[in-house]
Design a protein around this motif. Structure first.
Motif, PDB file in Angstrom:
ATOM      1  N   THR B  44       0.825  -1.199   0.000  1.00 50.46           N
ATOM      2  CA  THR B  44       0.000   0.000   0.000  1.00 50.46           C
ATOM      3  C   THR B  44       0.861   1.252   0.000  1.00 50.46           C
ATOM      4  OG1 THR B  44      -1.705  -1.183   1.193  1.00 50.46           O
ATOM      5  CG2 THR B  44      -1.773   1.214   1.298  1.00 50.46           C
ATOM      6  N   GLU B  86      -7.188   0.881  -0.415  1.00 49.82           N
ATOM      7  CA  GLU B  86      -7.634  -0.384   0.175  1.00 49.82           C
ATOM      8  C   GLU B  86      -8.816  -0.183   1.102  1.00 49.82           C
ATOM      9  OE1 GLU B  86      -4.532  -2.247   2.421  1.00 49.82           O
ATOM     10  OE2 GLU B  86      -3.990  -0.390   3.435  1.00 49.82           O
ATOM     11  N   ASP B 160      -5.859  -1.217  -5.050  1.00 53.53           N
ATOM     12  CA  ASP B 160      -5.379  -1.895  -3.846  1.00 53.53           C
ATOM     13  C   ASP B 160      -6.430  -2.890  -3.363  1.00 53.53           C
ATOM     14  OD1 ASP B 160      -3.842  -2.582  -1.731  1.00 53.53           O
ATOM     15  OD2 ASP B 160      -3.542  -0.545  -0.969  1.00 53.53           O
ATOM     16  N   GLU B 161      -6.141  -4.141  -3.525  1.00 51.19           N
ATOM     17  CA  GLU B 161      -7.000  -5.232  -3.047  1.00 51.19           C
ATOM     18  C   GLU B 161      -8.476  -5.070  -3.387  1.00 51.19           C
ATOM     19  OE1 GLU B 161      -6.196  -6.925   0.651  1.00 51.19           O
ATOM     20  OE2 GLU B 161      -4.205  -6.038   0.810  1.00 51.19           O
TER      21      GLU B 161
ATOM     22  N   HIS E 150      -3.190  -2.602   6.868  1.00 45.37           N
ATOM     23  CA  HIS E 150      -4.565  -3.079   6.884  1.00 45.37           C
ATOM     24  C   HIS E 150      -4.699  -4.458   7.513  1.00 45.37           C
ATOM     25  CE1 HIS E 150      -8.667  -3.389   5.425  1.00 45.37           C
ATOM     26  NE2 HIS E 150      -8.373  -4.633   5.114  1.00 45.37           N
TER      27      HIS E 150
HETATM   28 MG   LIG Z   1      -2.163  -2.664   2.218  1.00 40.48          MG
END
Ligand SMILES: [Mg+2]
Ligand SMILES: Nc1ncnc2c1ncn2[C@@H]1O[C@H](COP(=O)(O)OP(=O)(O)OP(=O)(O)O)[C@@H](O)[C@H]1O
Ligand SMILES: Nc1ncnc2c1ncn2[C@@H]1O[C@H](COP(=O)(O)OP(=O)(O)OP(=O)(O)O)[C@@H](O)[C@H]1O
Ligand SMILES: [Mg+2]
Lengths: 343, 235, 288, 386, 257
Positions: B44, B86, B160-161, E150
């Motif tokens: 990230t 994300e 992102d994801e 995250h």
């Molecule tokens: Mg990340």
């Protein structure tokens, strides 16, 4: 852990300051300074109580003056109605505290369900109403002119009063410090950080907020009582927005959520005010000393974004972590992020 | 085989922490490059450094041959770089419609067409057009975030994801959307869903502890059981 | 009936004036979520510089333009110097803007002298019309008119452009707005300057209404402005308008019928609204 | 400065004839700063007048120390204590706000120093909160009220009153009502408005309904009701306005009230005596041709009172010595002769019945004398219940 | 046997939209049930209803046979209904350790104590550290939560739930955004809780392999309605589920892992 060492360092500093303050009236070159310091202590107590709300529970109140005012009026009224004895004075402190405790309980229940701005405005409204009551209930308060009364004879000695207030400050500080470092205090901080999550951990957040509000109110009442004694006079200005703003500014300048900060803030503001306005006598450009005073606030925000104590504390931690663990910078220290603390 | 974006010895500090410690990476025009790596590896942060949210402390970010390392985020975005963060970056207080409106740079016909296409693909968004972004379900937020990036003409998209929290069937739709975008846009994708990554990725770059440790074509990685086990814990 | 009309018109005019004052705050506090305690300072500066331009040129219109220009310039300075470092941090905002407020209102005294300055209504707006028992003060009708015009302009701009959306989005997530290619700093600067210009404009219109301007007038009105923005629902122009009119009317009628409570009327009003409709009188509960 | 040196220097002074120190508290910043400045200028002039510019009395030098109270009681107390303790002043003078003054009163008693109250008006200063060390050269609210009543109240006059809703307004109206009723007038309506209000039309509506002959207004503060009174044409409806003429800045706001009959505490053309002539001339000379304003003579008078008292005591500044000397003492001021009443130490003084008139070359309505009210005429009731 | 938790016609309406629509569900104690369903099916909302974050517009929830209608989320946590959040929801400015310690504190009922210093509650700290180690966050105890990546925040979320040690655990996509390498570890954590055998667990996930691996039963929500509830194999064979939820990608996924 490093933390414990820090605590002991803190205690040593604490002790040194106390000792310095004990000798202060004997070495200070004037009684004015003693009185000024007394004033600093009184406002320190008020600002600390505000820090419980703002710094530890994340509540912005624009109505703190009402608790201060209740304390001041209770003491003033009781002392003028009955004898000016120490006994009555102590009783008046207790009565003031009980009364503010009760009021802040009710106000808390009424207001603390609201979110930040709305809460702040509602406290403004309620304390505004208290101000109107103080103005209108003229048989007792003499309205905006106010009235004078006699303080207990012991307090005529300013040095004695200085020590009395100092003791109050130290006791209030120790009690509040324990309060915020106790498990209960930790929950308050959790409420400040994320109230909804605190609730889902099983804490009744409203109760905690009301407790914080009561503690803050009661301590503010104490400072109000002392304030009344220091002036031997009370009028509606003790309920005014200015008092709330003073508490707020002192807390922020010193550093919210630090408890020591409000004391430093109160010191800085009172001293700056005193000396800046004094300069006006000697140097004509200081006639408008309030400009410099306002600039002080601005400079504090720019150079001490977390307040004086907050910023110094963070600098200290960074410095320490750099010194002790140069290899592992990623092993982080509890650096409070520049996130907003109000909501 | 034009290189659209190039990261050269990229290092990033956040506060006092040295997060990226040497990222070496190149995105070829028209390809999908996948960034892989474990939690906290710095994927990230790499994307954020490209878009300028966490500016690099050393190294260079080159986009279409110019250096953009020190530019402001909005400048970089206006060069034609889109970003799907994300955490989706939905404006909670704005409705789905308003979220789209803020995102759209210029309301051309083409944009409207694209919007229609993406709403077709994610009918939930159409259904909840007037709902506040904060009230969407996790997956719906992800869809909205994709849609926002999709409607604009971007030369480069950082995603992102995207599959996180999506039902398998929606993952397929997201893949479809990405395939659609790929026609015009170069994509850098961070993805933990290896099936998805392997299906749409052309190249991969493995990041560990803030450093590039491996890169190559996706086909190679799929074949290399050793590498997969070592870095991805699969196989 | 006559009495009712009189009270109503006067209340409405007061309300409009409060609205003009609060409209700048609706932008700065309601929309941008900046607790700007220096707003009152901008208001006073608008009044003083506007009146200065008015006396110098003899034209009220020039005065108004002067106030607006001052508002823009001061807004620029304030945003750049004072607000930029503290976006998103209410605690710091309180401190720095209160400090700036002290500086602003004290500087008034340096520049214009410490005494209040009397202000006269321009001759074409002076006096009143009388219809039987109904007395209409011309300047108040003028203010009511201006209030509605300003309201219309803001509604139009906010409906027709994305700017309102962008500001709200920027407050929620500044980074994300920039990721979408918007220079949020510039947008904030622009909105802040507009808000300041509105404050200055409000100050200028206030001056002939109260007949005098003085350095301390800012804070009192700013608090009233905050009250209106909150009970109207943060950031909503129609909310502020309604709330301002409500405050104006309540003041007018209470002073007549329940004089004993007139000191407390604003506070009571605010307390009631907040207790029963905390999200503001005129917003739907959509935004949490 | 160091405590020891200041102590020893004052000891030294005493041996050489010594110094008399006067500490003046005034609002030198904040909302009341113009009052503070007037007091300050008046005091300096008064001192020079009373000592012929030598600033010496009975062989002792007079030194003045100024302190700003910022209109905050706690600052006032701080500064007063500083004056009493560090500067070792012999007299206190002040201050611009009643609140500040009330807060300082007990200190005068505690340190047994004479305090001259100027220009705070609250009745309670010489009333409920009185202590023997307090002398007031300023007029009090009741004196205003008596002067006001004398200007308009006659048998059968119907009067409505309007005032701000706090002590100053309420006390003023109470005293006025008593005085007016004594003169046979009837107060038909009392209206009060929020002191911070800007819209007074509701109150004025009510007043119009009551149809009085006079509307008596007590107002202080810059947000004045005059414009609205004019807009609502009260005068044309047969309601005459009466109020006190304020300082010059505030007079500028009273253009709509030209023709109004009321009272004045001081305007530089009203008193006819040598002291006032000197004051006006000297004031113009020193302060680029400005005339003295409302509170200038007050500051002047307080200086004169101190010098006169010291003359009587031959330089002895001890509070207890001075009290009997000052009780009943008369002294000449720009307003004529003032006398400290024995019972409550309030200076009885002339007041003026006036009418506002337009005058050429003056950009505000000028108070023109109708009649000078004698000190006895406006003597307020004694309220210190002892 | 009386089900530990049961809902009766549970419904909630947002505006015109019924996010949860007449769900009748029951669950035995010490059972492991997964909830699947397309995005926006109402899974999280269902959790919010169970945990008391939202109030139903219709219907009721029964815990051990007793209605929860009048209990707030606070009460429910205390009665043994703990949850984790889909959108990470921690105390951003507190350290990881403090985050977890608060949860332990709540469980240990150290709530209103203000006499002792919190560091004197060593057991609480120790337990918090233990929980953090369990979810592989032992190296981040002193980091401030907002600085976590995250995936790390997801782990913290789980650690907090574990620290509450409630009888019923509601897990909302615990592994969303977690790296391939770490999913198995979290899976192991959940499995070990399951195997201790004293917890009732409800899991929302989109990772089918994980669900099949852990679940005793699976329930499917679709458009707010309970579409099916049964053993894993029953559900996997259900054609509607195949079409509405799994799609084609699912087969591949199974093959791969
Ligand atoms: Mg990340
Ligand atoms: N604001 C911050 N301050 C300090 N450290 C940070 C900050 N943001 C991220 N980090 C740290 O940087 C490292 C890399 O974070 P990053 O978010 O780039 O990881 P990631 O590869 O995206 O992981 P994930 O798969 O979990 O999202 C992590 O160890 C994280 O703790
Ligand atoms: N507070 C709310 N207000 C309005 N609508 C809501 C609210 N919360 C959820 N919804 C709506 O209810 C529906 C169900 O949402 P929910 O979050 O339960 O979905 P979900 O099954 O958890 O989906 P996902 O897998 O994407 O997380 C969605 O359409 C969502 O938009
Ligand atoms: Mg969900």
């Amino acid at each position: 852990m490093g933390q414990e060492k820090y605590y002991s360092l803190k205690n040593v500093i604490f002790l040194i300051i106390i000792i310095a303050l004990i000798f202060f009236p004997y070495v200070a070159d004037s009684r004015t300074l003693t009185i000024l310091m007394t004033q600093v202590f009184i406002f320190s107590i008020l600002a600390m109580s505000y820090d419980i709300l703002l710094g530890y529970t994340g509540i912005v109140s624009f109505g703190h003056a009402m608790f201060f005012g209740i304390g001041a009026y209770t003491t003033a009224i009781l002392l003028s109605m009955y004898d000016n004895t120490m006994m009555i004075f102590l009783i008046s402190i207790i009565v003031g505290m009980i009364f503010t405790g009760f009021v802040s309980f009710l106000v808390g229940l009424l207001t603390l369900r609201l979110k930040s701005h709305f809460f702040a405005m509602l406290t403004l409204a309620i304390s505004g109403l208290f101000l109107v009551v103080a103005e209108k209930w003229r048989t007792v308060t003499k309205g905006n002119d106010g009235f004078t009364f006699r303080a207990p004879d012991l307090f005529r000695d300013r040095v004695f009063f200085y020590f009395f207030v100092l003791v109050c400050l130290v006791v209030a500080f120790l009690v509040l410090r324990r309060f915020v470092t106790s498990p209960l205090g930790k929950v308050l901080i959790a409420v400040r950080e994320n109230e909804q999550r605190t609730r889902s951990l099983g804490f009744r957040t409203l109760h905690y907020k009301v407790i914080a509000s009561i503690v803050a109110g009661v301590v503010a009442s104490l400072s109000g009582s002392l304030y009344a004694i220091s002036l031997r006079f009370v009028n509606t200005s003790v309920m005014s927005m200015d008092i709330t703003l003073d508490a707020l500014l002192m807390t922020i300048i010193g550093g919210v959520g630090t408890l020591v900060g409000p004391i430093v803030g109160s010191f800085v503001i009172e001293i700056a005010q005193h000396y800046l306005s004094g300069l006006a006598n000697d140097y004509p450009i200081f006639e408008r000393w309030i400009i410099f005073f306002g600039m002080l606030y601005i400079l504090v925000v720019i150079f001490f974004p977390k307040g004086i104590v907050g910023t110094v504390y963070v600098k200290y931690l960074t410095w320490k972590s750099k010194k002790s663990r140069p290899q592992q910078p990623k092993q982080s220290v509890p650096l409070v992020k520049d996130k907003e603390r109000l909501e | 085989m034009n290189s659209l974006l190039k990261l050269d010895q990229l290092q990033t500090h956040i506060g006092q922490y040295h997060i990226l410690q040497g990222i070496q990476f190149e995105a070829i025009e028209g390809e999908v490059s996948v960034l892989l790596g474990r939690n906290g590896a710095g994927k990230t942060t790499t994307l954020k450094t490209i878009i300028g949210l966490t500016p690099a402390s050393h190294g260079k970010v080159m986009f279409e041959g110019q250096e953009i390392t020190k530019r402001k985020t909005y400048d970089i975005a206006n060069l034609g770089i889109g970003y799907v963060p994300e955490d989706q970056g939905i404006f909670k207080g704005l409705t789905v419609e308003e979220n789209m409106k803020v995102a759209i740079r210029k309301e051309t016909d083409e944009v409207c067409e694209k919007q229609a296409y993406i709403l077709e693909l994610f009918p939930d968004l159409k259904k909840f057009w007037k709902k506040a972004g904060g009230h969407l379900s996790g997956g719906q937020k992800q869809m909205l975030s994709m849609a926002r990036a999709f409607v604009n003409d971007s030369k480069l998209l950082l995603i992102d994801e995207p599959s996180k929290g999506l039902a398998p069937i929606v993952v397929e739709k997201v893949m479809e959307a990405i395939t659609e975008m790929k026609k015009k846009t170069t994509i850098i994708l961070v993805e933990q869903n290896f099936i998805m990554a392997s299906r749409i990725g052309d190249t991969y770059t493995l990041i560990d502890d803030g450093k590039t440790v491996h890169s190559g074509s996706m086909a190679e990685l799929i074949g290399d059981e050793e590498l997969k086990r070592k870095y991805l814990g699969i196989g | 009936m006559d009495l009712f009309i009189n009270l109503f018109i006067n209340g409405l005019a007061t309300g409009m004036l409060i609205f003009l004052l609060a409209s700048g705050l609706t932008l700065i506090f309601g929309l941008m979520d900046v607790l700007n305690f220096a707003h009152g300072g901008l208001f006073v500066w608008g009044a003083y510089s506007g009146i200065f331009a008015y006396t110098w040129s003899g034209s009220f219109i020039v005065g108004i333009l002067g106030a607006i220009v001052t508002g823009f310039v001061l807004g620029w300075v304030t945003e750049k110097l004072i607000i930029t470092p503290v976006y998103g941090n209410h605690v710091q905002q309180i401190l720095i803007t209160l400090g700036f407020m002290l500086v602003l209102s004290e500087l008034i005294k340096v520049v214009f002298g410490p005494n209040g300055i009397p202000v006269e209504v321009p001759s074409y707006l002076a006096g009143s019309w009388e219809f039987g028992e109904v007395i209409l003060i011309k300047y108040r009708i003028f203010i009511i008119f201006i209030g509605f015009v300003i309201f219309g302009i803001f509604q139009y701009v906010l409906k027709k452009t994305k700017i309102g959306l962008i500001v709200r989005a920027g407050v929620m997530d500044k980074e994300m707005v920039q990721v979408l290619g918007i220079n949020i700093k510039r947008v904030f600067l622009f909105v802040f300057m507009t808000g300041s210009a509105m404050a200055a404009f409000g100050g200028m219109l206030m001056a002939p209404y109260s007949g005098v301007i003085y350095a301390e007038m800012g804070m009192e009105y700013a608090i009233l402005g905050f009250i209106v923005v909150v009970i109207g629902g943060m950031g909503s122009f129609s909310g502020s308008l309604m709330a301002a009119i409500l405050v104006g009317l309540a003041g007018s009628f209470m002073a007549y019928y329940v004089p004993y409570l007139s000191l407390a009327v604003n506070m009571i009003l605010m307390a009631i609204v907040l207790i029963f409709r905390p999200q503001g009188l005129f917003t739907n509960a959509k935004e949490g | 400065n160091d405590k020891k040196t200041s102590e020893s220097s004052s000891e030294k002074d005493e041996k050489e004839g010594g110094t008399i120190k006067v500490g003046v508290l005034a609002s030198l910043t904040g909302a009341l700063e113009s009052y503070g400045k007037q007091t300050k200028q008046g005091f300096e002039l008064g001192l020079d007048y009373a000592t012929d510019g030598k600033r010496e009395v009975a062989g002792k030098k007079i030194e003045v120390v100024w302190e700003d109270t910022e209109t905050k009681p706690e600052v006032a107390v701080q500064k007063a204590t500083k004056l009493l303790e560090d500067d070792g002043v012999d007299f206190l003078v002040g201050s611009s706000s009643s609140g500040d003054t009330l807060a300082v009163l007990p200190l005068a008693e505690e340190y047994e120093k004479i305090m001259i109250v100027e220009p705070a008006v609250a009745d309670s200063i010489t009333g409920a909160e009185f202590n023997p060390f307090i002398f007031r050269t300023a007029r009090n609210s009741s004196q205003d009220a008596y002067a006001a009543a004398a200007a308009i109240a006659k048998k059968g006059t119907k009067i409505a009153t309007f005032a701000p809703d706090y002590s100053f307004g309420r006390d003023g109206i109470k005293a006025f009502k008593a005085a007016a009723e004594k003169l046979g007038a009837e107060v038909v309506l009392e209206e009060y408005a929020d002191p911070a209000a800007t819209d007074f039309t509701s109150n004025l509506q009510k007043i119009m309904k009551a149809k009085p002959d006079y509307l008596f207004v007590v107002w202080a503060g810059t947000n004045s009701p005059w414009n609205q009174i004019a807009d609502l044409k009260l005068n044309e409806k047969g309601i005459k306005i009466s109020t006190g003429a304020p300082d010059i800045v505030a007079l500028q706001l009273m253009k709509p009230l030209v023709g109004m009959e009321g009272f004045s505490v001081y305007y530089h053309t009203l008193p006819k005596n040598g002291v006032n002539d000197w004051l006006v001339e000297e004031h113009k000379k020193r302060f680029n041709n400005e005339v003295p304003d409302l509170f200038t003579p007050g500051g002047f008078s307080s200086a004169v009172a101190i010098v006169e008292a010291l003359k009587k005591s031959e330089g002895n500044a001890d509070g207890n010595t001075l009290i009997p000397l000052m009780e009943g003492m008369s002294f000449d001021t720009p307003k004529g002769t003032m006398t400290f009443r024995k019972e409550d130490h309030q200076a009885l003084q002339p007041m003026y019945s006036i009418k506002l008139e337009e005058q050429k070359g003056v950009d505000y309505p000028v108070p023109v004398l109708i009649r000078e009210l004698t000190p006895d005429e406006t003597a307020p009731p004694i309220q210190n219940k002892k | 046997m009386e089900p530990i938790i049961r809902t009766e016609n549970l419904s909630i309406q947002f505006g015109g939209h019924r996010a949860v629509d007449g769900v009748n569900f029951k669950m035995q104690a010490k059972h492991f049930k997964s909830i699947i369903g397309p995005n926006g099916a109402g899974k999280t909302t269902f959790f919010n209803l169970l945990s008391g974050e939202l109030k139903p517009t219709e219907g009721e929830i029964f815990l051990r046979g007793k209605s929860l209608a009048s209990d707030s989320s606070i009460e429910r946590t205390r009665k043994g209904l703990g949850r984790s959040f889909q959108i990470t929801n921690v105390f951003p400015n507190l350290t990881v350790l403090e985050n977890v310690r608060l949860a332990v504190q709540s469980r240990e009922k150290v709530r209103f104590n203000f006499i002792k210093h919190y560091l004197q509650y060593k057991a609480i700290t120790n337990e918090a550290v233990e929980k953090l180690e369990q979810v592989l966050l032992g190296n981040k105890v002193n980091a401030v939560a907002s600085q976590l990546s995250h995936g790390e925040k997801r782990k913290l979320e789980i650690a907090m739930l574990l620290a509450l040690n409630t009888e019923i655990l509601l897990l909302d996509e615990p592994t969303a955004g977690m790296s391939l390498e770490e999913v198995p570890t979290i899976l192991e954590v959940i499995r070990s809780i399951k195997e201790q055998g004293d917890k009732t667990i409800l899991l929302i996930e989109h990772k089918m392999d994980m669900i099949l691996d852990l679940s005793d039963s699976i329930m499917v929500l679709f458009n707010g309605k309970l579409l099916a509830d049964g053993t894993p194999s029953e559900i996997m064979d259900n054609e509607t589920v195949q079409n509405a939820y799994l799609g084609g990608l699912y087969d591949e996924q199974l093959i791969k892992t």
